[in-house]
Design a protein around this motif. Structure first.
Motif, mmCIF file in Angstrom:
data_model
loop_
_atom_site.group_PDB
_atom_site.id
_atom_site.type_symbol
_atom_site.label_atom_id
_atom_site.label_comp_id
_atom_site.label_asym_id
_atom_site.label_seq_id
_atom_site.Cartn_x
_atom_site.Cartn_y
_atom_site.Cartn_z
ATOM 1 N N ARG A 183 -8.884 -5.409 2.056
ATOM 2 C CA ARG A 183 -8.623 -4.816 0.750
ATOM 3 C C ARG A 183 -7.638 -5.655 -0.065
ATOM 4 N NH1 ARG A 183 -5.168 -1.670 -1.929
ATOM 5 N NH2 ARG A 183 -5.999 -0.202 -3.486
ATOM 6 N N THR A 184 -6.530 -6.025 0.565
ATOM 7 C CA THR A 184 -5.525 -6.805 -0.153
ATOM 8 C C THR A 184 -6.053 -8.186 -0.499
ATOM 9 O OG1 THR A 184 -3.770 -5.629 1.037
ATOM 10 C CG2 THR A 184 -3.155 -7.672 -0.078
ATOM 11 N N LEU B 249 -8.293 -7.941 -3.462
ATOM 12 C CA LEU B 249 -7.499 -7.659 -4.657
ATOM 13 C C LEU B 249 -6.865 -8.941 -5.186
ATOM 14 C CD1 LEU B 249 -6.734 -4.999 -6.167
ATOM 15 C CD2 LEU B 249 -4.597 -5.035 -4.865
ATOM 16 N N GLU C 116 3.698 -5.478 0.229
ATOM 17 C CA GLU C 116 4.440 -4.924 -0.889
ATOM 18 C C GLU C 116 5.296 -5.989 -1.580
ATOM 19 O OE1 GLU C 116 3.156 -1.852 1.859
ATOM 20 O OE2 GLU C 116 4.379 -3.655 2.186
ATOM 21 N N MET D 217 3.136 -8.017 -3.827
ATOM 22 C CA MET D 217 2.871 -7.281 -5.059
ATOM 23 C C MET D 217 4.104 -7.252 -5.959
ATOM 24 S SD MET D 217 -0.253 -6.468 -5.187
ATOM 25 C CE MET D 217 -1.538 -6.852 -3.985
ATOM 26 N N GLU E 186 0.546 -0.276 -8.832
ATOM 27 C CA GLU E 186 -0.316 0.714 -8.178
ATOM 28 C C GLU E 186 -0.438 0.463 -6.676
ATOM 29 O OE1 GLU E 186 -3.897 0.304 -10.371
ATOM 30 O OE2 GLU E 186 -3.093 1.267 -12.179
ATOM 31 N N ASN E 187 -0.207 -0.795 -6.270
ATOM 32 C CA ASN E 187 -0.305 -1.146 -4.855
ATOM 33 C C ASN E 187 1.077 -1.317 -4.221
ATOM 34 O OD1 ASN E 187 -3.325 -1.801 -3.889
ATOM 35 N ND2 ASN E 187 -3.132 -2.209 -6.083
ATOM 36 N N HIS E 188 2.009 -0.480 -4.681
ATOM 37 C CA HIS E 188 3.293 -0.258 -4.011
ATOM 38 C C HIS E 188 4.258 -1.439 -4.087
ATOM 39 C CE1 HIS E 188 1.001 3.141 -2.695
ATOM 40 N NE2 HIS E 188 0.242 2.440 -1.893
#
Length: 232
Positions: A91-92, A95, A145, A148, A202-204
């Motif tokens: 997923r990451t 993204l 995190e 991000m 949105e992804n912390h």
């Protein structure tokens, strides 16, 4: 600490809303397709540079394109570094790849703008690549995190930078069609960068260890890099 994080987040949200209110939005890809769609690559807007601007305006245009090209180089290598570390997380990894693909398009367009307007690239290109990859990989090694949070900090500065640049270009008096097109491209890329900021939040991003410190350091580094690449 929680209060400080909340205030930082609120400040970014207000900044983003302020930026988006100052300029009309355009359809995604409309402006940049002038350089990426072969069917549209024609005319003075994409093949020549203004000859009716002052030396000071020429200097401003060259500095703007030099730093924008350098910024897109750095952004590509930041995402390269993040992807190298986090690609095993499906997923990451996807993204990051999606955001990286947008930055690749940005760089493709900036490379063409640099040639069109006869701008000398920054001498710090290799530094931007190494520093960008290192920053992306290092933050990704800390945590998803933190990666991000890096994206959040970088895109906050870049969004503000593009907005400041639009205000400078608004003061440029010329009849050449390349400048309105350039402004539309900057608006488009600004909106892309702010979308990346939203994705990071949105992804912390704000759950990253020492989020406030990390954001401050990365943001300050970006601002220094912008000023250096304008000049060197």
């Amino acid at each position: 600490m929680a209060s400080k994080l909340n205030m930082n987040a609120l400040g970014r949200q207000l900044c983003r809303k302020s930026i988006l209110r100052t300029e009309p939005t355009i359809s995604r890809g409309l402006a940049s397709s002038a350089y990426t769609d072969p069917a549209r690559e024609q005319g003075h807007a994409v093949t020549s540079t203004p000859n009716d601007i002052t030396p000071q305006q020429r200097k401003l245009l060259e500095a703007a394109l030099r730093v924008d090209q350098a910024g897109e180089i750095a952004a590509n290598w930041i995402y390269h570094g993040q992807h190298a570390v986090l690609s095993r997380d499906k997923r990451t990894g996807e993204l990051i790849q999606d955001m990286w693909d947008q930055e690749k398009k940005h760089l493709q367009v900036m490379d063409k703008l640099q040639i069109q307007h006869q701008v000398r690239p920054t001498l710090l290109t290799d530094v931007a690549k190494v520093a960008g990859f290192g920053l992306g990989a290092a933050t990704a090694l800390i945590s998803k995190e933190a990666a991000m949070a890096c994206t959040e900090a970088v895109e906050t500065v870049i969004g503000e930078h593009y907005e400041d640049q639009l205000k400078e270009l608004d003061e440029m008096s010329t009849t050449h069609p390349s400048i309105p097109l350039l402004k539309d491209i900057i608006r488009e890329f600004r909106d892309d960068e702010l979308e990346h900021l939203d994705i990071a939040v949105e992804n912390h991003a704000q759950r990253a260890p020492a989020h406030a410190l990390l954001s401050a350091v990365v943001g300050a580094g970006c601002k220094v890099a912008i000023e250096l690449c304008k000049r060197v």
